[in-house]
Enzyme design. Structure first.
Site, PDB file in Angstrom:
ATOM      1  N   GLU A  44       0.857  -1.190   0.000  1.00 16.81           N
ATOM      2  CA  GLU A  44       0.000   0.000   0.000  1.00 16.81           C
ATOM      3  C   GLU A  44       0.891   1.237   0.000  1.00 16.81           C
ATOM      4  OE1 GLU A  44      -2.653   2.377   3.282  1.00 16.81           O
ATOM      5  OE2 GLU A  44      -2.888   0.194   3.240  1.00 16.81           O
ATOM      6  N   LYS A 130     -11.079  -1.610   6.846  1.00 18.28           N
ATOM      7  CA  LYS A 130      -9.817  -1.398   7.548  1.00 18.28           C
ATOM      8  C   LYS A 130     -10.120  -0.927   8.972  1.00 18.28           C
ATOM      9  CE  LYS A 130      -5.972   1.914   7.518  1.00 18.28           C
ATOM     10  NZ  LYS A 130      -5.348   3.025   6.769  1.00 18.28           N
TER      11      LYS A 130
END
Length: 207
Positions: A44, A130
């Site tokens: 990421e 998340k």
């Protein structure tokens, strides 16, 4: 071209997402390559990294699933997708980002802490939530959420380390995000230190 289902499958298979925050594009590239060499297959790249597009370009041919993090608005989401991001992550749920990701068939992983936020994210098409910052929660929180929302898949990020990663995965986390540990290893022991730490994380997921 990867389909959304394939991207979600890869995230669930790799178990560990390296969240890369570089002080420069060059540092972010080095950190990413160290993570990949250590066996991590999902990266990421955060938009807090200067000139992050250069990082996407440098990693284009690596055998890794690239995503974008710290995405705060739909314009940034589209920029990341066009740069090659296969998933979009934000620190909180943004209802304007979701349609952009849905339009391009890209998973959107918003940061959520409450059931209300999670339900809103689910209604907007988010397949993985998340949990951020995970430092505020115990792994048992996942079971508590899955009681009323059994289909929610959670990726804790922030506060995940070598000591608790197995607890999170055993509690039902679809994957985990790691960040500060990698930066510390790189700052202390350089490229090789970041490679070794990444390898240790992947070993933990195999136990």
């Amino acid at each position: 071209m990867m389909l959304k289902h394939d991207i979600l499958f890869q995230l669930s298979e790799t178990k560990v997402v390296a969240v890369i925050r570089g002080n420069s594009a060059e540092e972010a590239v080095e950190l990413s390559k160290a993570a990949v060499q250590g066996g991590i297959r999902a990266i990421e790249l955060t938009y807090t990294t200067p000139h992050v597009q250069r990082v996407f370009e440098a990693l284009e041919y690596e055998d890794v699933l690239l995503g974008a993090g710290s995405v705060l608005d739909p314009e940034t989401a589209r920029h990341a997708i066009l740069a090659g991001a296969k998933f979009i992550v934000s620190p909180s749920f943004n209802e304007d980002i979701a349609p952009v990701c849905n339009r391009y068939g890209i998973p959107y992983l918003p940061g959520c802490m409450t059931i209300r936020e999670m339900v809103k994210a689910l209604e907007s098409g988010s397949d993985i939530i998340k949990l951020f910052p995970a430092t505020n929660f115990d792994p048992s929180f996942i079971k508590s959420v899955n009681g009323p929302l059994p289909h929610v898949r959670i990726m804790p990020t922030g506060g995940v380390n070598l000591e608790n990663i197995q607890d999170w995965l055993a509690a039902g986390a679809v994957a985990v995000g790691i960040a500060s540990d990698l930066n510390k290893a790189y700052a202390t022991d350089g490229f090789d230190g970041a490679v070794e730490l990444s390898r240790k994380y992947m070993q933990k997921t195999a136990q």
